[in-house]
Design a protein around this motif. Structure first.
Motif, mmCIF file in Angstrom:
data_model
loop_
_atom_site.group_PDB
_atom_site.id
_atom_site.type_symbol
_atom_site.label_atom_id
_atom_site.label_comp_id
_atom_site.label_asym_id
_atom_site.label_seq_id
_atom_site.Cartn_x
_atom_site.Cartn_y
_atom_site.Cartn_z
ATOM 1 N N GLU A 1 31.224 53.199 -32.251
ATOM 2 C CA GLU A 1 31.890 54.240 -33.048
ATOM 3 C C GLU A 1 30.968 54.841 -34.105
ATOM 4 N N LEU A 2 30.070 53.993 -34.650
ATOM 5 C CA LEU A 2 29.279 54.437 -35.801
ATOM 6 C C LEU A 2 27.897 53.809 -35.733
ATOM 7 N N SER A 3 26.872 54.609 -35.969
ATOM 8 C CA SER A 3 25.519 54.055 -36.090
ATOM 9 C C SER A 3 25.444 53.288 -37.398
ATOM 10 N N THR A 4 24.934 52.075 -37.315
ATOM 11 C CA THR A 4 24.865 51.213 -38.505
ATOM 12 C C THR A 4 23.532 50.467 -38.517
ATOM 13 N N GLY A 5 23.242 49.843 -39.606
ATOM 14 C CA GLY A 5 21.975 49.121 -39.739
ATOM 15 C C GLY A 5 21.531 49.175 -41.179
ATOM 16 N N SER A 6 21.793 50.323 -41.814
ATOM 17 C CA SER A 6 21.658 50.388 -43.252
ATOM 18 C C SER A 6 22.952 49.777 -43.785
#
Ligand SMILES: Cc1ncc(C[n+]2csc(CCOP(=O)(O)OP(=O)(O)O)c2C)c(N)n1
Length: 273
Positions: free
Chosen positions: A112-117
């Motif tokens: 659903e969402l790019s994350t990592g930060s």
């Protein structure tokens, strides 16, 4: 006769084995985190989330956000296992040109969402949950956070917001494995008393063993709807769970298994009932 948990336990085992192979092949980091969240992901995708390849873009699908986006290998593994894209594509993890990037990417079907930060997932999840409430849509939003991630102040702003707006279809899960990247949570920035903090922000709190599938499942199923409160599961977990030489070991936040270490890890998982 196989019980309810047997299928999700087998799925968790496959998530662990895929993650190990992917991270070994790419010589990438974060195997400890993938092993830590494998059981949570298995129960979520096997038993709880109302989303499938056929309902990928449906307005009323449940939303899942892996806010701790460095656990992407495990997320891709469960999505491939549930048919969102071919399992064979997992071999391309973290290679140049692959859509399966080392941190979670929304270009991958089901993400659903790019994350990592770290520190963004709960704010987006709160927004999705507010939209569901305003539009009277039935979907639930689940956000998986890490303990180290809670050092980001943005989480507490989102928690305050969600409590204030009574976002009862928002579920946060804290993967509380007590280890960050360079030290233990207690050493770096202690979170205790963690349950009291969430309660003070007006959340409904449940503590579980994040590796016991029956506990995960029943906690998710007991989340009160129309309670006027968002819910959080504090999931006590073990970083590196399932591979004995990785369990509780800080080094496996960044280290990648060698060929021999991979062989022994897979052998241990294959021997699971
Ligand atoms: C905003 C931000 N700062 C720093 C990092 C680098 N980083 C990667 S993982 C991590 C924290 C590891 O702790 P935790 O997430 O609790 O570990 P795990 O859940 O994997 O055990 C950090 C600081 C990041 N990804 N995002």
């Amino acid at each position: 006769m196989p019980g309810e948990s047997d299928h999700s336990v087998a799925l968790a085992n496959r998530i662990r084995m895929h993650s190990l192979r992917m991270i070994h092949t790419a010589q990438a980091s974060h195997i400890g985190t993938c092993l830590s969240i494998a059981d949570l992901l298995a129960v979520l995708y096997h038993d709880f989330l109302r989303v499938s390849p056929a309902t990928l873009n449906a307005e009323d699908r449940d939303r899942f956000i892996l806010s701790k986006g460095h656990g992407a290998a495990a997320l891709y593994a469960v999505l491939a296992e549930r048919g969102f894209f071919p399992i064979a594509e997992l071999d391309s993890y973290n290679r140049d040109g692959s859509r399966l990037t080392g941190h979670a990417s929304h270009h991958v079907p089901g993400v659903e969402l790019s994350t990592g930060s770290l520190g963004h997932g709960l704010s987006v999840g709160a927004g999705l949950a507010l939209a569901a409430k305003r539009l009277n849509l039935p979907y639930r939003t689940v956000v998986l956070l890490s303990d180290g991630e809670l050092d980001e102040g943005s989480n507490w702003e989102a928690a305050l917001f969600a409590g204030h707006h009574q976002l009862d279809r928002l579920v946060a899960i804290v993967d509380y494995n007590k280890i960050q990247s360079y030290g233990s949570v207690r050493e770096v920035l202690d979170l205790e008393p963690l349950t009291d903090k969430w309660r003070a922000f007006r959340w409904y709190v449940t503590e579980i063993d994040g590796h016991q599938h029956d506990q995960i499942r029943s906690a998710l199923n007991r989340i009160p709807s129309d309670s006027s409160q968002p819910s959080v599961l504090i999931a006590h977990t073990v970083k590196g769970k399932g591979v004995s030489y990785m369990e509780h070991q800080l080094a496996w936040h960044y280290k990648s298994p060698s060929q021999e270490q991979l062989r022994s890890a897979l052998a241990e998982l294959e021997a699971q009932p």
